[in-house]
Design an enzyme around this catalytic site. Structure first.
Site, PDB file in Angstrom:
ATOM      1  N   ASP A  25     -25.629 -10.653  12.073  1.00 51.17           N
ATOM      2  CA  ASP A  25     -24.454 -11.292  12.669  1.00 51.17           C
ATOM      3  C   ASP A  25     -23.311 -11.384  11.666  1.00 51.17           C
ATOM      4  O   ASP A  25     -22.132 -11.237  12.029  1.00 51.17           O
ATOM      5  CB  ASP A  25     -24.807 -12.683  13.205  1.00 51.17           C
ATOM      6  CG  ASP A  25     -25.427 -12.626  14.589  1.00 51.17           C
ATOM      7  OD1 ASP A  25     -24.992 -11.790  15.395  1.00 51.17           O
ATOM      8  OD2 ASP A  25     -26.351 -13.408  14.869  1.00 51.17           O
ATOM      9  N   GLU A  51     -24.182 -17.162   8.896  1.00 55.41           N
ATOM     10  CA  GLU A  51     -24.022 -15.871   9.563  1.00 55.41           C
ATOM     11  C   GLU A  51     -22.674 -15.750  10.267  1.00 55.41           C
ATOM     12  O   GLU A  51     -22.466 -14.860  11.081  1.00 55.41           O
ATOM     13  CB  GLU A  51     -25.163 -15.635  10.557  1.00 55.41           C
ATOM     14  CG  GLU A  51     -25.306 -16.722  11.625  1.00 55.41           C
ATOM     15  CD  GLU A  51     -26.440 -16.460  12.593  1.00 55.41           C
ATOM     16  OE1 GLU A  51     -27.095 -15.400  12.467  1.00 55.41           O
ATOM     17  OE2 GLU A  51     -26.677 -17.312  13.474  1.00 55.41           O
ATOM     18  N   HIS A  62     -33.525 -15.677  20.330  1.00 55.06           N
ATOM     19  CA  HIS A  62     -33.642 -14.317  20.844  1.00 55.06           C
ATOM     20  C   HIS A  62     -35.072 -13.951  21.204  1.00 55.06           C
ATOM     21  O   HIS A  62     -35.334 -12.784  21.541  1.00 55.06           O
ATOM     22  CB  HIS A  62     -33.115 -13.317  19.814  1.00 55.06           C
ATOM     23  CG  HIS A  62     -31.659 -13.459  19.513  1.00 55.06           C
ATOM     24  ND1 HIS A  62     -30.692 -13.411  20.489  1.00 55.06           N
ATOM     25  CD2 HIS A  62     -30.993 -13.655  18.352  1.00 55.06           C
ATOM     26  CE1 HIS A  62     -29.496 -13.562  19.940  1.00 55.06           C
ATOM     27  NE2 HIS A  62     -29.647 -13.726  18.641  1.00 55.06           N
TER      28      HIS A  62
END
Length: 252
Positions: free
Chosen positions: A173, A147, A46
């Site tokens: 997440d 996650e 990200h």
């Protein structure tokens, strides 16, 4: 061989504070090192930049004395090997869903006979006075993220894999996966967090957790997580910019 701060701190039950980088700027890494942070995560899932940015950030991290983990975009052996060869000690892999995926990831991180990592550590071997090939598997860190529902359901098997050195608990997440909403304080997430920490300790696997803010981070430090990331460089910059602007505006 360079000092292995991650494993040393884990043995000493000392929590390391991790600077999680999304802006991925080498000068920012120097400032983070000067501010006294213990280690960095360079986020290529990200975060900003490609391989050249990664290389510059790893160079800055080494100069600042900050051991580095790289979160790759996905479970791709090419991305894993490239980050390791460039000098990352740890590789974090997001969205692991099964023990089979975790096994494939570990094999990408480790050299034969355990894994399939290709030889070519052009920066990684700097500072290793001994045989890098012989020491690499014990120095590098394979860190699958917990996650997803799948990873949580197969937690024992994932933690039991030879070569899983660390796990990263991803509350954001996982909260979506377990509750359908973004709520890291949800009971389901808190229960999962407690489970992962306990199980990892039983297996002598290091633990890293991402905390959105200081309020979430402080209890994790008290619980004894090995590494706690507190927000991101982008979040710090945004908050400081807003606070400075507000302070100036209120005095005018």
């Amino acid at each position: 061989m360079p000092e292995d701060l991650f494993r040393k701190a884990a043995r000493e039950r000392r929590t390391l504070l991790n600077a999680w980088l999304m802006l991925n700027n080498p000068f920012a890494i120097e400032l983070i090192g000067a501010a006294g942070w213990d280690c960095v995560t360079i986020d290529q899932q990200h975060g900003m930049g490609g391989n050249e940015t990664l290389l510059a950030c790893l160079t800055a991290a080494r100069a600042a004395g900050l051991p580095a983990i790289v979160r790759v975009a996905n479970d791709d052996p090419g991305l894993v090997g490239r980050a390791l060869d460039a000098g990352a000690q740890g590789i974090m892999c997001p969205l692991i869903n099964s023990v089979e995926e975790a096994e494939a990831f570990v094999r990408a991180v480790k050299y034969p006979p355990r894994g399939l990592r290709s030889w070519g550590p052009y920066r990684a071997k700097i500072g290793h006075a001994d045989d890098y090939f012989a020491s690499a598997n014990g120095f590098t860190i394979a860190c699958p993220q917990i996650e997803t529902k799948g990873a949580l359901e197969q937690l024992d098997d994932i933690l039991g894999l030879d070569g899983v050195d660390m796990v990263c608990f991803g509350p954001n997440d996982l909260s979506v996966a377990l509750t359908g909403r973004l709520d890291i304080w949800a009971k389901e997430v808190q229960d999962a967090m407690t489970l992962v920490l306990r199980k990892a300790r039983e297996k002598s696997v290091m633990t890293l957790i991402f905390a959105n803010d200081v309020d979430f981070a402080k209890p994790r430090i008290e619980e004894g997580w090995d590494i706690v990331a507190v927000g991101t460089d982008a979040g710090w910059f945004s908050a400081a910019a807003a606070a400075t602007k507000a302070a100036v505006a209120s005095s005018s």
